[in-house]
Design a protein around this motif. Sequence first.
Motif, PDB file in Angstrom:
ATOM      1  N   SER A  95     127.409 -11.641 -66.676  1.00 52.34           N
ATOM      2  CA  SER A  95     126.188 -10.936 -67.071  1.00 52.34           C
ATOM      3  C   SER A  95     126.064 -10.950 -68.580  1.00 52.34           C
ATOM      4  O   SER A  95     127.020 -11.253 -69.307  1.00 52.34           O
ATOM      5  N   LYS A  96     124.886 -10.602 -69.059  1.00 50.47           N
ATOM      6  CA  LYS A  96     124.627 -10.638 -70.485  1.00 50.47           C
ATOM      7  C   LYS A  96     123.458  -9.723 -70.808  1.00 50.47           C
ATOM      8  O   LYS A  96     122.499  -9.622 -70.029  1.00 50.47           O
ATOM      9  N   SER A  97     123.513  -9.060 -71.955  1.00 45.04           N
ATOM     10  CA  SER A  97     122.444  -8.171 -72.390  1.00 45.04           C
ATOM     11  C   SER A  97     121.763  -8.725 -73.631  1.00 45.04           C
ATOM     12  O   SER A  97     122.409  -9.320 -74.495  1.00 45.04           O
ATOM     13  N   THR A 111     121.904 -11.066 -64.957  1.00 45.93           N
ATOM     14  CA  THR A 111     123.095 -11.265 -64.132  1.00 45.93           C
ATOM     15  C   THR A 111     123.038 -12.668 -63.556  1.00 45.93           C
ATOM     16  O   THR A 111     122.009 -13.076 -62.996  1.00 45.93           O
ATOM     17  N   THR A 170     123.106 -21.793 -61.742  1.00 39.70           N
ATOM     18  CA  THR A 170     123.083 -20.378 -61.363  1.00 39.70           C
ATOM     19  C   THR A 170     121.659 -19.960 -60.986  1.00 39.70           C
ATOM     20  O   THR A 170     120.681 -20.631 -61.302  1.00 39.70           O
ATOM     21  N   SER A 192     119.302 -12.702 -61.989  1.00 36.57           N
ATOM     22  CA  SER A 192     118.611 -11.438 -61.773  1.00 36.57           C
ATOM     23  C   SER A 192     118.376 -10.796 -63.133  1.00 36.57           C
ATOM     24  O   SER A 192     119.204 -10.916 -64.038  1.00 36.57           O
ATOM     25  N   ARG A 204     117.063  -7.202 -65.322  1.00 30.15           N
ATOM     26  CA  ARG A 204     116.775  -5.771 -65.341  1.00 30.15           C
ATOM     27  C   ARG A 204     116.295  -5.408 -66.736  1.00 30.15           C
ATOM     28  O   ARG A 204     117.027  -5.586 -67.719  1.00 30.15           O
ATOM     29  N   VAL A 213     128.439 -12.972 -58.073  1.00 29.13           N
ATOM     30  CA  VAL A 213     128.201 -12.735 -59.488  1.00 29.13           C
ATOM     31  C   VAL A 213     129.216 -13.505 -60.323  1.00 29.13           C
ATOM     32  O   VAL A 213     130.435 -13.369 -60.136  1.00 29.13           O
ATOM     33  N   ASP A 240     114.943 -10.476 -58.795  1.00 26.81           N
ATOM     34  CA  ASP A 240     115.909 -11.522 -58.451  1.00 26.81           C
ATOM     35  C   ASP A 240     115.155 -12.842 -58.331  1.00 26.81           C
ATOM     36  O   ASP A 240     114.268 -12.984 -57.478  1.00 26.81           O
ATOM     37  N   LYS A 287     124.395 -15.591 -60.983  1.00 28.60           N
ATOM     38  CA  LYS A 287     125.005 -15.692 -59.659  1.00 28.60           C
ATOM     39  C   LYS A 287     125.038 -17.141 -59.217  1.00 28.60           C
ATOM     40  O   LYS A 287     124.205 -17.956 -59.637  1.00 28.60           O
ATOM     41  N   PRO A 308     128.410 -13.854 -71.900  1.00 22.91           N
ATOM     42  CA  PRO A 308     128.758 -13.198 -70.636  1.00 22.91           C
ATOM     43  C   PRO A 308     130.216 -13.431 -70.283  1.00 22.91           C
ATOM     44  O   PRO A 308     130.839 -14.384 -70.746  1.00 22.91           O
ATOM     45  N   GLU A 361     118.930  -6.952 -69.278  1.00 20.07           N
ATOM     46  CA  GLU A 361     120.197  -7.403 -68.720  1.00 20.07           C
ATOM     47  C   GLU A 361     119.970  -8.548 -67.746  1.00 20.07           C
ATOM     48  O   GLU A 361     119.126  -8.456 -66.847  1.00 20.07           O
TER      49      GLU A 361
END
Length: 510
Positions: free
Chosen positions: A115-117, A104, A59, A62, A64, A112, A78, A106, A28, A102
């Motif tokens: 992020s990372k996929s 995220t 952290t 979240s 997706r 934020v 979340d 925070k 990320p 994905e």
Amino acid sequence: MKYLKLQTVFLFLIVSFTACKKQDVSQPGGNVTVSNEHVILNPYSPLTASILLETSVATKISIRVVGKHEAESDVVKDFDEVSSAHNIPVLGLYADYDNTVELTFKDVSGLVLGSKSYSIKTSALPAATFPAITIDTKNVTLMARGMTLVSYFGYKDNPFPESPFIFDASGDIRWYLDFRTSPVLNNLFFDDGMERLQNGDLYFGDIHSNAIYEIDFLGNIIDTWTFPGYQFHHNVQEKPNGNFLVTVSKQGNSTTEDYIIEIDRSTKQIIRTWDLHASLRYSRQTLTTNPDDWIHVNAVIYDASDNTIIISGRTQALVKLDENNNVVWIMGCHKGWGNSGNGIDLNNFLLQPLNKNDQPITDQDVLDGYTNDPDFEWNWFQHAPLLMPNGNVMVFDNGGDNRNFSGAGQYSRAVEFEINTAHKTVKQIWAYGKERGAATFSGIVSDVDFLSNDNHVIFSPGAVNNITIYGKVIELDYATQNILFEATLTPPQSLYGITFHRTERLTLYL
């Protein structure tokens, strides 16, 4: 969905690592780095995964799961827990697909950090098991949030045990259970189906092991409750205090499906018993000639307003009982009642139907069930009673094979009744389904739900045999009866003509 602890999942990793594959990931951006990553597919719940990782700073995350059909098919959540060691349950993957997930990252304030996929490849669905799902109507703007949990029964001569699944508004299966390799539930038969606990987990009774099971969405067994001396059938319901109401048969008795028990959630002990052979009339043969399965209880619910239970006796009526097994009221045709097993005249508890002008319906043929009034029809072979927020009772009125003792009424209904307990009256308030006729006629199983937040009704006939065998999931606006969503589920083959027992609308993450 509970946010699982890291050490629990590492144990699961040791047990099932051979069935899982670590995926390649990218780092990320922002103010956090990720290390010690593992992506694990869950063997009992093949369209879920666990992502284990550590972050360089504490952290919250979240998630997706990217859907195939824009935002309507995304699964998002979340998580509130703030930590540097994470175990993220991933729900809502597609089968036989390179899923994109994905994350995220925070900080505690919600800023934020990066992020990372992840790409997670899943296997195909088991062959010739699940139904073809056709979306007949869909209004994604107006229909209620979530996906549809199906307590599936559409198989025959198939080694696959009962396999509940969840499909989305586009007809894609996004979750299912596969317990074939489970040492405990490899022959699962949960009868009427699976529902969600107040804590977000799933629960059901298994007729083979005679136990109630709590599982999470990853397929892990969280807890069990047994009840020696009794045989499970049909239904278990969680009370507001966490206890369970269970429909059972008493082992050693010649009659079946005529007991209700309450199990204390904490102590796991049976704390109350309702013997229906005592409170009702065993010899009433109005809707059945089976001397053993004389009542065929298929559901029990709790009414917190007066600390009573309501049972659905398929071949008797809807009956309200107090905690001491005394009858409060009986909702069903008046023919054939007499004294109960403990000598009480049950005619004193029969509900008097009213017309739309609140006047008593006095036609004896209507009271006894031979004909219908324009304003009122009795429930026949009903399933899935529920209490609405206004205190009314809604039920799936199957019609069975003998509506009005003639078999001429080949239709099923979702129907709402207003009951005045003090005056022993019942009034039909709302109904849907009769106008659909054979297209939604299901003489057995089936479900109805009222979504109070949306003022919608989910009408689910589960065993339609109309040229072909199928089940329907129909979402209606209560006020207008406009159809907002309708799906047809057609199994490749079917046992007893059943596609499913029940359905529930829910979100994957609580």
